[in-house]
Write an enzyme that holds these catalytic residues in place. Structure first.
Site, PDB file in Angstrom:
ATOM      1  N   THR A 695      25.508  49.998  36.546  1.00  0.00           N
ATOM      2  CA  THR A 695      25.008  48.799  37.213  1.00  0.00           C
ATOM      3  C   THR A 695      23.495  48.883  37.263  1.00  0.00           C
ATOM      4  O   THR A 695      22.905  49.926  36.993  1.00  0.00           O
ATOM      5  CB  THR A 695      25.502  48.752  38.679  1.00  0.00           C
ATOM      6  OG1 THR A 695      24.912  49.859  39.391  1.00  0.00           O
ATOM      7  CG2 THR A 695      27.018  48.798  38.770  1.00  0.00           C
ATOM      8  N   ASP A 696      22.872  47.791  37.646  1.00  0.00           N
ATOM      9  CA  ASP A 696      21.469  47.857  38.018  1.00  0.00           C
ATOM     10  C   ASP A 696      21.437  48.494  39.411  1.00  0.00           C
ATOM     11  O   ASP A 696      22.469  48.776  40.006  1.00  0.00           O
ATOM     12  CB  ASP A 696      20.863  46.438  38.000  1.00  0.00           C
ATOM     13  CG  ASP A 696      19.361  46.479  37.832  1.00  0.00           C
ATOM     14  OD1 ASP A 696      18.785  45.512  37.314  1.00  0.00           O
ATOM     15  OD2 ASP A 696      18.762  47.502  38.217  1.00  0.00           O
TER      16      ASP A 696
END
Ligand code: BMA
Length: 752
Positions: A695-696
């Site tokens: 994920t970011d």
């Protein structure tokens, strides 16, 4: 010595420390010179004649923007200024310089903003005129992640003070050169409309030695060879995405569909005249001819040959660009689309180089998202496909070759994914719009192998898997549920960087693989006093149109990663330059997915050749920073696949990136990090991606939905209890978690 034994120890002091070294400083300066774009050169005012007197104007001459802000920031020991760079040239006897103006700027007001421009005394310009000198005016711009730029004075447009400076200088002399130290598109009409500005160099944000590169170019020690990676239009409102860019902080509707950048300006009636400088444009100090042009079908490809000759008086490099023009058909097409490009070597006056450019015929197909011909398939519509070659989208020669199709041809049959349920309309090639149907949102959940837990008092180590003594599947079966959950989250890094690490289970000998930002160089923790080389911004690298530059910057940064025991470099960032105001455009590459994809693929191959993992980001449609954690990118499947996913597809298929970072935003209503269709159906299912997905940093999607979608690790960390509860309550299975953990371990094993 492998990474295990080196892990979490101080960087081995190799013979030559490359981090922030003079060697890398020189390399960064060379790279910065390759992507600067010469926009104007009337009366051959450039390169500066030997011994010419120059005078620098504009506070940027002492306050250079080496790059943008946010996670893309890099701490460097010394950022050269334009004043220093020209002082160096003066010492070399190449130019003279009126030095007091720099002192004027140095001791004037303390600047509040990058664009604060003090009024200059009249004698400062009179002196330039009296010495038959050249005035060099440099303006700077900066931007950051988390915030978008504005279509205001001081950002996309000049401030009144900046205009006043240009007017004051041009009132007295027409030996005026403008340098743009910017990270993205700005208004350039004041350059093209003003005949008293004879020279203009788009120097971008060129890293810690960007000013040295500017001086090299203006003095002729380097010949400009950069070409625009974006279209520079006259006004912000001229961009097709401008009208609706600020409709809402909660969503972004891609009404312009595939007509972004030159695909819009060269196609839609009335748009062409809004362009100041077109895609692919860039002048040189010399001239080139394109001769012996030929094109033909070569199996499944089109091959174009050309002989490029330097017909001028300076050594220089040219970029051959091949475009195709497909029949409008029923799906509609841009007037031109970039098919291939290649940069010549440095050609001496009179020297030639024969180039061969090849691209697959299937590249010219359109994605039929509404089933007008063949639903969810890439289709080559019947008709004539013309092939052109030149040195910008506006300067093309017809190769006289036509690829003709008597019938429509399906080149790839796929399935419908990520379709919009609330995009009312989209643009067509004639500038009109067609209504869009609303598609249902789907949330699949495949079943996965269980990796049943096999408890053991003496587990074997990951090193045993690394050495081929044990299988990874058996290794995973000795991991408890808690350990599987633990490894699908990031952990406080034990490194000189300030982003988290991946792995770190001592019981099983899983080391911690440390990450670091960012596309312009290694970003060390603040407070350590450690500095790295800040490389030219990504947009500049793309404007070099040169895989050699992409490789040099990627290898340079990767060496600094490796030297500091960092394993996963959170780059390249390859979102499309859809709108000039996106705050992170400086970190992104182009309005064109082919240029972006090819440059990024070379960067990925290069850094991974040194055992440094990349993290291609932000997958996908992160084209606006305002409310980026929640904003919904609403887009047709055709535009998604042909424009916004295409660069990622090129990188995946040509460079096999070890990790990909999903974006913060939603895509047609579902967070990309929890978007099963995007991640499992398209990225893994259609493109065959086998790597790890992160994920970011701090996403808002439901954690178990990210696991189900196939987003393997949550950064910078996760609340393990949330996933334990989902497991206990049967919302996810041990197998869902185990397949993610396996991909994380596969990535860690690659980094050893
Ligand atoms: C996020 C984004 C990413 C970056 C990550 C780690 O906010 O800016 O591009 O890699 O943080 O710093």
């Amino acid at each position: 010595m492998n990474r295990f034994s080196r892990m979490n120890t101080f960087p081995a002091l190799s013979q030559t420390i490359l981090t922030a070294s003079d060697e890398h400083r020189k390399l960064s300066r060379w790279a910065a010179a390759q992507g600067a774009v010469l926009l104007k050169n009337e009366d051959n005012i450039l390169p500066l004649k030997r011994g010419k007197t120059v005078s620098l104007f504009g506070r940027a001459c002492l306050d250079y923007q080496k790059g943008g802000q946010g996670s893309g920031e890099v701490w460097s020991y010394h950022i050269s200024t334009l004043f220093e760079a020209f002082t160096e040239k003066m010492r070399e006897g190449k130019v003279n310089m009126l030095t007091y103006p720099a002192h004027f700027y140095g001791h004037k007001v303390i600047y509040e903003k990058v664009t604060d421009e003090p009024e200059i005394p009249e004698f400062m310009v009179n002196d330039v005129v009296n010495l038959d000198g050249v005035a060099i005016i440099m303006f700077g711009r900066t931007s950051t992640e988390g915030r978008d730029r504005t279509a205001e004075k001081g950002d996309f447009y000049l401030t009144d003070a900046e205009k006043a400076l240009v007017d004051a200088v041009c009132a007295k002399t027409d030996n005026v050169i403008v340098v743009l130290n910017v990270g993205g598109m700005i208004d350039t009409s004041w350059i093209i409309d003003n005949p008293r500005i004879k020279g203009a160099l788009l120097a971008w944000q060129g890293g810690l030695e960007g000013c040295g590169a500017i001086a090299d170019l203006l003095c002729g020690d380097e010949t400009p060879s950069g070409k625009l990676c974006d279209t520079f239009a006259r006004e912000f409102k001229d961009y097709p995405s401008a009208e609706h860019f600020h409709d809402s902080d909660d969503y972004l509707k891609y009404y312009e569909d595939i007509y972004v950048g030159y695909r819009y300006f060269e196609t839609v009636p009335g748009a062409a005249e809004k362009v100041c400088f077109p895609f692919g444009f860039g002048l040189s100090y010399t001239t080139f001819s394109f001769d012996n042009i030929s094109a033909k079908q070569d199996g499944d490809n089109i091959t174009v040959k050309v002989k490029v000759t330097n017909t001028g008086n300076f050594a220089g490099r040219e970029v051959a660009q091949v475009y195709y023009s497909a029949p409008q058909g029923v799906l509609g097409k841009p007037r031109y689309e970039l098919a291939a490009f290649q940069k010549t070597k440095k050609l001496l006056p009179g020297e030639s180089e024969a180039l061969t450019l090849t691209y697959p015929i299937s590249q010219m197909a359109s994605f039929d998202d509404l089933g007008k011909i063949a639903e969810s398939a890439y289709v080559l519509e019947k008709g004539d496909y013309k092939v052109f070659i030149g040195n910008s989208v506006r300067n093309l020669t017809d190769t006289d070759y036509i690829y003709s199709l008597a019938e429509n041809k399906i080149t790839e049959q796929l399935a419908a994914h990520c379709r919009p349920h609330e995009l009312e309309r989209r643009m067509l090639a004639d500038g009109s719009f067609e209504n869009m149907p609303s598609f249902p949102t789907v949330r699949p959940h495949a079943s996965r192998p269980e990796y049943t837990y096999k408890p053991t008092d003496k587990p074997f180590m990951l090193m045993d898997v690394y050495e081929g003594k044990q299988s990874l599947d058996d290794f995973i079966c000795q991991m408890t549920d808690d350990e599987l959950i633990f490894i699908t989250g990031g952990h406080e890094g034990k490194s000189v960087a300030d982003t988290s690490g991946m792995g770190g289970i001592d019981r099983l000998g899983i080391p911690l693989s440390n990450t670091s930002d960012g596309p312009a160089g290694v970003r060390f923790r603040t407070g350590l006093g450690m500095c790295a080389t800040s490389w030219p911004c990504a947009t500049l690298v793309a404007c070099s149109w040169d895989l050699e530059v992409a490789r040099a910057v990627a290898l340079g940064g990767a060496r600094e990663m490796d030297e500091n025991n960092l394993n996963i470099w959170l780059t390249p960032a390859i979102n499309i330059h859809r709108n000039p105001l996106c705050g992170r455009n400086f970190e992104y590459l182009s309005e064109d997915p082919l240029l972006a994809g090819k440059i990024a693929a070379e960067e990925v191959r290069s850094m991974q050749s040194l055992g440094i993992a990349c993290s291609v980001k932000h997958f996908a449609c992160n084209n606006k920073e305002t409310n980026r954690n929640k904003s919904d990118s609403i887009i047709s499947e055709r535009a998604l696949r042909e424009i916004y996913l295409k660069a990622f597809e090129i990188v995946v298929k040509e460079a096999d990136p070890w990790t990909i970072m999903t974006s913060y935003n939603k895509l047609n209503g579902i967070y990309t990090s929890a978007n099963y269709e995007l991640i499992t159906d398209i990225l893994r299912g259609e493109w065959g991606y086998k790597g790890m997905i992160t994920t970011d940093w701090v996403t808002l999607a439901v954690p178990e939905e990210e696991i189900i979608a196939g987003n393997d690790i949550k950064m910078p960390n996760r609340d393990n209890a949330v996933l334990s509860a989902a497991l206990e309550e049967g919302r996810i299975t041990r197998g869902d978690i185990a397949v993610c953990a396996k991909r994380i371990l596969e990535m860690i094993l690659k980094c050893i």
